[in-house]
Write an enzyme that holds these catalytic residues in place. Structure first.
Site, mmCIF file in Angstrom:
data_model
loop_
_atom_site.group_PDB
_atom_site.id
_atom_site.type_symbol
_atom_site.label_atom_id
_atom_site.label_comp_id
_atom_site.label_asym_id
_atom_site.label_seq_id
_atom_site.Cartn_x
_atom_site.Cartn_y
_atom_site.Cartn_z
ATOM 1 N N SER A 224 0.835 -1.205 0.000
ATOM 2 C CA SER A 224 0.000 0.000 0.000
ATOM 3 C C SER A 224 0.864 1.247 0.000
ATOM 4 C CB SER A 224 -0.898 0.014 1.242
ATOM 5 O OG SER A 224 -1.440 1.310 1.398
ATOM 6 N N HIS B 126 -1.564 -1.235 -4.045
ATOM 7 C CA HIS B 126 -2.792 -0.819 -3.375
ATOM 8 C C HIS B 126 -2.754 0.692 -3.139
ATOM 9 C CE1 HIS B 126 -6.288 -1.763 -0.771
ATOM 10 N NE2 HIS B 126 -5.818 -0.870 0.074
ATOM 11 N N ASP C 81 -4.762 3.822 -1.393
ATOM 12 C CA ASP C 81 -5.776 4.151 -0.395
ATOM 13 C C ASP C 81 -6.254 5.585 -0.553
ATOM 14 O OD1 ASP C 81 -6.102 1.785 1.261
ATOM 15 O OD2 ASP C 81 -3.996 2.068 1.799
ATOM 16 N N MET D 86 -8.686 8.479 0.683
ATOM 17 C CA MET D 86 -9.456 8.853 1.884
ATOM 18 C C MET D 86 -9.937 10.297 1.765
ATOM 19 S SD MET D 86 -7.107 7.199 4.858
ATOM 20 C CE MET D 86 -6.292 5.607 4.657
ATOM 21 N N HIS E 216 -8.607 1.491 -3.456
ATOM 22 C CA HIS E 216 -9.522 1.310 -2.315
ATOM 23 C C HIS E 216 -10.097 2.670 -1.944
ATOM 24 C CE1 HIS E 216 -9.725 0.089 2.266
ATOM 25 N NE2 HIS E 216 -10.923 0.296 1.746
ATOM 26 N N MET F 1 -12.011 4.913 0.264
ATOM 27 C CA MET F 1 -12.617 5.154 1.582
ATOM 28 C C MET F 1 -13.207 6.549 1.541
ATOM 29 S SD MET F 1 -9.573 3.402 3.768
ATOM 30 C CE MET F 1 -8.484 3.502 2.364
ATOM 31 N N MET G 73 -11.742 -5.510 5.937
ATOM 32 C CA MET G 73 -10.853 -4.641 6.721
ATOM 33 C C MET G 73 -10.497 -5.350 8.021
ATOM 34 S SD MET G 73 -10.194 -1.845 5.013
ATOM 35 C CE MET G 73 -9.096 -1.316 6.332
ATOM 36 N N GLY H 165 -8.539 4.063 7.837
ATOM 37 C CA GLY H 165 -8.137 5.453 8.057
ATOM 38 C C GLY H 165 -6.636 5.658 8.189
ATOM 39 N N PHE H 166 -5.956 4.682 8.760
ATOM 40 C CA PHE H 166 -4.525 4.860 9.012
ATOM 41 C C PHE H 166 -3.765 3.554 8.846
ATOM 42 C CE2 PHE H 166 -6.850 8.044 11.334
ATOM 43 C CZ PHE H 166 -6.173 9.213 11.016
ATOM 44 N N GLY H 167 -2.520 3.677 8.414
ATOM 45 C CA GLY H 167 -1.636 2.521 8.389
ATOM 46 C C GLY H 167 -1.071 2.281 9.787
ATOM 47 N N ASP I 288 -6.896 -6.321 4.695
ATOM 48 C CA ASP I 288 -6.238 -5.012 4.675
ATOM 49 C C ASP I 288 -6.189 -4.445 6.088
ATOM 50 O OD1 ASP I 288 -5.305 -2.485 4.078
ATOM 51 O OD2 ASP I 288 -7.033 -1.899 2.847
ATOM 52 N N GLY J 93 -2.814 -4.156 9.241
ATOM 53 C CA GLY J 93 -2.032 -4.931 10.204
ATOM 54 C C GLY J 93 -1.471 -6.227 9.650
ATOM 55 N N GLY K 259 1.056 -2.179 4.214
ATOM 56 C CA GLY K 259 1.642 -0.848 4.135
ATOM 57 C C GLY K 259 2.936 -0.780 4.925
HETATM 58 C C1 DX5 Z 1 -6.054 1.543 6.151
HETATM 59 C C2 DX5 Z 1 -5.771 1.253 4.694
HETATM 60 C C3 DX5 Z 1 -4.696 0.254 4.511
HETATM 61 C C4 DX5 Z 1 -3.337 0.653 5.058
HETATM 62 C C5 DX5 Z 1 -2.782 -0.578 5.691
HETATM 63 O O1 DX5 Z 1 -7.233 2.238 6.278
HETATM 64 O O2 DX5 Z 1 -6.926 0.786 4.017
HETATM 65 O O3 DX5 Z 1 -4.573 -0.142 3.142
HETATM 66 O O4 DX5 Z 1 -2.441 1.096 4.095
HETATM 67 O O5 DX5 Z 1 -1.617 -0.241 6.356
HETATM 68 P P1 DX5 Z 1 -0.863 -1.273 7.310
HETATM 69 O O6 DX5 Z 1 -0.478 -2.449 6.473
HETATM 70 O O7 DX5 Z 1 0.308 -0.494 7.790
HETATM 71 O O8 DX5 Z 1 -1.824 -1.670 8.400
HETATM 72 ZN ZN ZN Z 2 -6.629 -0.090 1.903
#
Ligand code: DX5
Ligand code: ZN
Length: 220
Positions: free
Chosen positions: A11, A35, A37, A39, A68, A70, A139, A144-146, A177, A179, A199
């Site tokens: 990602s 990927h 993302d 947002m 993706h 969001m 999910m 929202g966040f990596g 997607d 963690g 990510g």
């Molecule tokens: C989170 C995103 C993910 C994000 C995953 O809302 O949809 O795609 O990049 O990041 P990691 O792999 O660090 O959890």
């Molecule tokens: Zn994603």
């Protein structure tokens, strides 16, 4: 376990966008997706990028671009993301009351149609749409966040989707997607997932190429 070959999808949310070409060079078009993302600071409390970054990524890689969305009202942007080079477009069930119509619109634009589900939304909400999908995105963190912690309980949805896919002989990818790292990827693979978004586990690693290889080894 699904017989499908596993795909890892780094990602770019966690990549250094100032050197996106070098970051994307680690991905192999035969094995990996990229990927993206998107947002909108409304559907999720974070703001990233729109079609212009997808267009830049398109020039830098031949990998399948897995976009993706969001965002609220994603239907207004589908054609723009497709024109920018998206190969797959995934919308959230929570943002699409007219789900079938939006999935049809994605396919009519020439892209693969994906549907994503947030952790608190029950599996029953997406179950009726499985025959219409090219991809189901489960999910495994709140979007929202990596860099968040993998929610193991979400694998129940992966198992349920994999069971439906087998019994009804459906044909869609199951993507996880959030963690995903060595260990959680293997658990998701065992539950039936075949696309693994990562990510931080890739782009925050000292050696992203080795980290990507480690993920592939984990889901073999
Ligand atoms: C989170 C995103 C993910 C994000 C995953 O809302 O949809 O795609 O990049 O990041 P990691 O792999 O660090 O959890
Ligand atoms: Zn994603």
């Amino acid at each position: 376990m699904s017989a499908r070959s596993p795909i890892v999808a780094p990602s770019i949310l966690s990549a250094d966008l100032s050197r996106l070409g070098a970051e994307l060079a680690i991905a192999d078009p035969a094995l990996d997706w990229v990927h993206c993302d998107v947002m909108d600071n409304h559907f999720v409390p974070n703001l990233t990028f729109g079609p212009i970054v997808v267009e830049a990524a398109r020039k830098l890689t031949t990998c399948f671009l897995d976009v993706h969305l969001m965002m609220e009202r994603p239907w207004g942007m589908i054609d723009a993301f497709r024109a920018a080079g998206a190969d797959g477009i995934t919308v959230h069930i929570e943002a699409c009351p007219q789900t079938r119509e939006v999935l049809r619109q994605i396919r009519a634009a020439g892209a693969k149609a994906g549907l994503a589900i947030k952790p608190k939304t029950p599996f029953a909400a997406i179950a009726p749409y499985l025959p219409d999908l090219d991809l189901l995105l489960v999910m495994t963190v709140e979007p929202g966040f990596g860099g968040q912690v993998f929610m193991e309980d979400q694998l129940e949805k992966v198992r349920a989707a994999a069971a439906e896919r087998a019994t009804k002989q459906l044909d869609f990818h199951i993507e996880v997607d959030g963690g995903i790292a060595p260990g959680t990827a293997a658990a998701a693979r065992a539950a039936g997932a075949d696309v693994f978004v990562a990510g931080n586990a890739v782009f925050k690693a000292k050696d992203p190429k080795a980290a990507l290889a480690a993920l592939h080894a984990d889901v073999k």
